[in-house]
Write an enzyme that holds these catalytic residues in place. Sequence first.
Site, PDB file in Angstrom:
ATOM      1  N   LYS A 298      -8.579   8.197 -18.568  1.00  0.00           N
ATOM      2  CA  LYS A 298      -8.686   8.872 -19.966  1.00  0.00           C
ATOM      3  C   LYS A 298      -7.464   8.543 -20.933  1.00  0.00           C
ATOM      4  CE  LYS A 298     -12.975   9.121 -18.109  1.00  0.00           C
ATOM      5  NZ  LYS A 298     -12.888   9.343 -16.846  1.00  0.00           N
TER       6      LYS A 298
ATOM      7  N   ASP B  70      -7.413  20.047 -12.700  1.00  0.00           N
ATOM      8  CA  ASP B  70      -7.815  18.675 -13.361  1.00  0.00           C
ATOM      9  C   ASP B  70      -7.413  18.837 -14.908  1.00  0.00           C
ATOM     10  OD1 ASP B  70      -9.188  16.616 -14.702  1.00  0.00           O
ATOM     11  OD2 ASP B  70     -10.688  16.643 -13.197  1.00  0.00           O
TER      12      ASP B  70
ATOM     13  N   TYR C  10     -16.631  17.935 -14.135  1.00  0.00           N
ATOM     14  CA  TYR C  10     -17.403  16.676 -14.088  1.00  0.00           C
ATOM     15  C   TYR C  10     -18.363  16.476 -13.057  1.00  0.00           C
ATOM     16  CZ  TYR C  10     -17.335  11.725 -13.510  1.00  0.00           C
ATOM     17  OH  TYR C  10     -17.860  10.356 -13.325  1.00  0.00           O
TER      18      TYR C  10
ATOM     19  N   ARG D 123       0.920  -1.153  -0.036  1.00  0.00           N
ATOM     20  CA  ARG D 123      -0.020   0.012  -0.046  1.00  0.00           C
ATOM     21  C   ARG D 123       0.745   1.213   0.068  1.00  0.00           C
ATOM     22  NH1 ARG D 123      -1.890   1.370   4.799  1.00  0.00           N
ATOM     23  NH2 ARG D 123      -2.730  -0.550   5.079  1.00  0.00           N
TER      24      ARG D 123
HETATM   25  O1  P1T Z   1     -13.909   8.057 -13.511  1.00  0.00           O
HETATM   26  P1  P1T Z   1     -12.423   8.415 -12.749  1.00  0.00           P
HETATM   27  O2  P1T Z   1     -11.247   7.888 -13.080  1.00  0.00           O
HETATM   28  O3  P1T Z   1     -12.737   8.179 -11.318  1.00  0.00           O
HETATM   29  O4  P1T Z   1     -12.395  10.141 -12.991  1.00  0.00           O
HETATM   30  C1  P1T Z   1     -13.312  11.124 -12.696  1.00  0.00           C
HETATM   31  C2  P1T Z   1     -13.210  12.370 -13.457  1.00  0.00           C
HETATM   32  C3  P1T Z   1     -12.321  13.321 -12.957  1.00  0.00           C
HETATM   33  N1  P1T Z   1     -12.141  14.444 -13.797  1.00  0.00           N
HETATM   34  C4  P1T Z   1     -12.684  14.406 -15.196  1.00  0.00           C
HETATM   35  C5  P1T Z   1     -12.393  15.916 -15.866  1.00  0.00           C
HETATM   36  C6  P1T Z   1     -13.301  13.567 -15.648  1.00  0.00           C
HETATM   37  O5  P1T Z   1     -13.655  13.719 -16.860  1.00  0.00           O
HETATM   38  C7  P1T Z   1     -13.754  12.316 -14.899  1.00  0.00           C
HETATM   39  C8  P1T Z   1     -14.398  11.017 -15.344  1.00  0.00           C
HETATM   40  N2  P1T Z   1     -15.517  11.766 -16.346  1.00  0.00           N
HETATM   41  C9  P1T Z   1     -16.241  10.502 -17.051  1.00  0.00           C
HETATM   42  C10 P1T Z   1     -16.213   9.619 -16.805  1.00  0.00           C
HETATM   43  C11 P1T Z   1     -16.855  11.261 -18.207  1.00  0.00           C
HETATM   44  O6  P1T Z   1     -17.606  10.628 -18.853  1.00  0.00           O
HETATM   45  O7  P1T Z   1     -16.838  12.368 -18.309  1.00  0.00           O
END
Ligand code: P1T
Length: 382
Positions: free
Chosen positions: A197, A172, A98, A46
Amino acid sequence: MKFNTKTIHGGQKPEEATGAVMPPIFQTSTFAQSSPGVHKGYGYARGANPTRTALENSFAAIENGTHGFAFSSGMSAIDCVLRLLNPGDEVIAGDDLYGGTYRMFTQLFKKYGLEFTFVDMDSVTNVTDAINERTKLVWLETPTNPLMKIADIEAISTAVKDVNSDILISVDNTFATPYLQQPLTLGADIVMHSATKYLGGHSDLIMGALIVKDAKLADDIHFIQFAAGAIAGPMDSFLALRGIKTLHLRMQRHCENGKAVANFLKNHPKVGLVYYPGFESHPNHEIAKKQMKDFGGMVSFHLKDKSKEATFKFLENTHLFTLAESLGGVESLANHPTTMSHASIPEPERLKIGITDSLIRLSVGIEDEEDLLKDLEQALNR
Ligand code: P1T
């Protein structure tokens, strides 16, 4: 090293025991100690795992930081940033985020005594006017999800630090990636990614990243990552590292295809407003041009016919653009924000900034441009 070299070599060296060029997937939870507390740098996984370390070094290299951290999701990376704060502290955040970020701020952390003010980050003074003595963090997303708004990272960082240099600026950088913009170089303290992403790039993992350049901040983040435990596993770390090695090539094509799709939609008789920072008519095109190398692969739009029937008909009839949440993979995706990525934002809040039921968001992949345009054309003509 230039960026295109860093994606491949940044923070990497062949593995010591065997010379393996890619780090092995150290699928282990713990490491042998020769005497209590005496080990080869790894105790319990961890805290650290060599596959994750290789990825975290890559994160740091591509974002021009000194320390990178890999989390089990983008949300857990954001959660870690908020845990740097104390009850009573205040956060200024952009008004277009988001949906999951908005949900975490308003439904989780508000309960623990954090306050959030949402402002239009189009203007630097909107941010500085919202600062008070309890403000500890400014949370920026640029380009924003899903309206593709652009905030001036350098101008906001400078103006906020002028008021109070202790306020943290966190960006972000999921939509842009470090290929397009490097927030730490523009004055931010923390860069965050949903590595799910573009960094991972192949729609095969969920992961988050934080990158910083300050040793004290790195210590605080490492403590939270270890103590709260939302770490990325070794297999996912391997996949993300492999993804990053082609980030520059993929982003180049995402940007080319994104431009082609944005222009195609803009000129199509059935399409209404198109949100894309590469258009000269975009309200913050000049800032985008200044801080980004290109304009990315994300495009949002409305049909001229804003009915639910027309919007759903389009979304049900694309073939290469798969109707799905998420973005940033090699394959093109179409998303309906109000039922998918932004469903957790209450309707009145969504409507205030223009996230209506007719909004469609495309993540333009790296397929052949002509095939993508043909797919959109046939879906628009249904
Ligand atoms: O899904 P995750 O890896 O936990 O990330 C969250 C997140 C944070 N910041 C941005 C700008 C994001 O687009 C996302 C996740 N977004 C999607 C799943 C979406 O379809 O927009």
